[in-house]
Design an enzyme around this catalytic site. Structure first.
Site, PDB file in Angstrom:
ATOM      1  N   TYR A 194      20.327  53.358  41.923  1.00  0.00           N
ATOM      2  CA  TYR A 194      20.110  53.845  43.245  1.00  0.00           C
ATOM      3  C   TYR A 194      19.627  55.272  43.140  1.00  0.00           C
ATOM      4  O   TYR A 194      18.571  55.749  43.973  1.00  0.00           O
ATOM      5  CB  TYR A 194      21.646  53.797  43.805  1.00  0.00           C
ATOM      6  CG  TYR A 194      21.684  54.428  45.373  1.00  0.00           C
ATOM      7  CD1 TYR A 194      21.014  53.866  46.265  1.00  0.00           C
ATOM      8  CD2 TYR A 194      22.321  55.623  45.362  1.00  0.00           C
ATOM      9  CE1 TYR A 194      20.948  54.517  47.513  1.00  0.00           C
ATOM     10  CE2 TYR A 194      22.403  56.172  46.444  1.00  0.00           C
ATOM     11  CZ  TYR A 194      21.824  55.395  47.687  1.00  0.00           C
ATOM     12  OH  TYR A 194      21.898  56.239  48.922  1.00  0.00           O
TER      13      TYR A 194
ATOM     14  N   SER B 169      19.670  61.468  48.365  1.00  0.00           N
ATOM     15  CA  SER B 169      21.143  61.467  48.305  1.00  0.00           C
ATOM     16  C   SER B 169      21.556  62.230  47.190  1.00  0.00           C
ATOM     17  O   SER B 169      20.736  62.861  46.249  1.00  0.00           O
ATOM     18  CB  SER B 169      21.514  59.933  47.878  1.00  0.00           C
ATOM     19  OG  SER B 169      22.662  59.867  47.026  1.00  0.00           O
TER      20      SER B 169
END
Length: 336
Positions: free
Chosen positions: A152, A127
């Site tokens: 995350y 990501s």
């Protein structure tokens, strides 16, 4: 080829499964169909894959080590694309354990499956959030990414480190893909395009964080899928020029690579809202808000490595992409 796609009921997972199935690959898709967001949307995505006889779906959780082990032994995959993960930066602040179970434990099970069945290539979703507190843009795979601002992001950075260890220890070729703000038809309900479009159509104010002083490298779903397909086909090799005294984080002395997949064209938040307003023919009522915890003010992808190695650069314009998204939204939700 026989390809495993995890997270096959997800936004990117469904689109990627369809791309592989269309070109004739045998695709096995798994997903745990959790209720992080509307499960019916996930079932609707899976229904799009029903017409492909070379697509097979199994409901399975990455954290189920016994189930994952059996899956790998049964199919002997030629490629594995791991997209399944607990998504959402902000949700990780409230529910950190969900990210460890899915993004860390689950990824370990995938690595072990690849190791023991000698999968020729593992591709996995990282990501843009791994860039965290970095200020220098465009973000390059060669930059240090040791300062995540959310769990995350930390879990995705951990995936890259875990993949490298398996590339080193077991010569498992791995490719990590850092996605930059993916949007388009069939997207997630917790993402800005869906939230903004719903709010505007419902005549409700939309929240504009950091008082609108934000920019994102929005990347259309078709561009993401094309990048993933090409990266999946290109098995990484050990770099002959890698230098341990000046280490390049994007490659290694073992078969390991990391790529950005982004539009390389950041869009200001207010311009993004304007694109949705134009597509809807309706003006939004805006709630100006402070920056959210765990968020970053801007992102921009350096995609030169992707262009060099797989010959592809995402180029879908924001207005064209938003027009396609809004058309889908109106049809799917019967919204006028």
């Amino acid at each position: 080829m026989k390809i495993l796609v995890t997270g096959a009921a997800g936004f990117i997972g469904q689109a990627l499964s369809e791309a592989f199935a269309k070109r004739g690959d045998d695709v096995i898709g798994i997903d745990n169909l959790n209720d992080y967001y509307d499960v019916q949307l996930k079932h609707s995505r899976l229904a799009l894959l029903d017409k492909y006889p070379n697509f097979e779906f199994q409901k399975l959780d990455l954290a189920d080590d016994t189930g994952i082990e059996a899956l790998f032994k049964q199919y002997q995959f030629d490629r594995v694309v791991n997209l399944a993960a607990q998504a959402g930066v902000r949700y990780s602040i409230e529910n950190p354990r969900a990210y460890i179970n899915s993004n860390i434990v689950g990824f370990l099970n995938i690595l072990e499956g690849c190791r023991h069945t000698k999968v020729p290539h593992l591709v996995y979703a990282s990501s843009s959030s791994v860039y965290g507190a970095n200020k220098l843009q465009p973000f390059s795979e060669q930059h240090n990414v040791d300062h995540p601002v959310s769990l995350y992001a930390a879990s995705k950075k951990s995936n890259e480190l875990m993949a490298h260890s398996y590339s080193n220890l077991y010569k498992l070729p791995t490719t990590g893909l850092r996605f930059f703000t993916v949007y388009g038809p069939w997207g997630r309900p917790d993402m800005a395009p869906m939230l903004f479009t719903k709010g505007i159509l419902d005549d409700k104010p939309i929240n504009i964080f950091n008082n609108g002083e934000m920019a994102r490298d929005f990347t259309y779903i078709d561009d993401i899928v094309e990048g993933v397909v090409r990266a999946t086909d290109k098995i990484p090799e050990a770099s002959q020029s890698w230098d341990g005294e000046k280490p390049n984080p994007s490659e290694s002395y073992c078969p390991f690579k990391v790529y950005n997949i982004g539009n390389n064209s950041p869009v200001k938040l207010m311009d993004f809202v304007g694109a949705i307003e134009q597509a809807l023919g309706k003006t939004a009522e805006k709630n100006m808000m402070p920056m959210q915890q765990g968020d970053v003010p801007s992102t921009c992808a350096d995609v030169s490595a992707l262009v060099r190695d797989v010959g592809f650069k995402p180029e879908t314009s924001i207005q064209h992409g938003i027009n396609l998204f809004v058309a889908w939204y109106r049809e799917y939700y019967d919204a006028r």
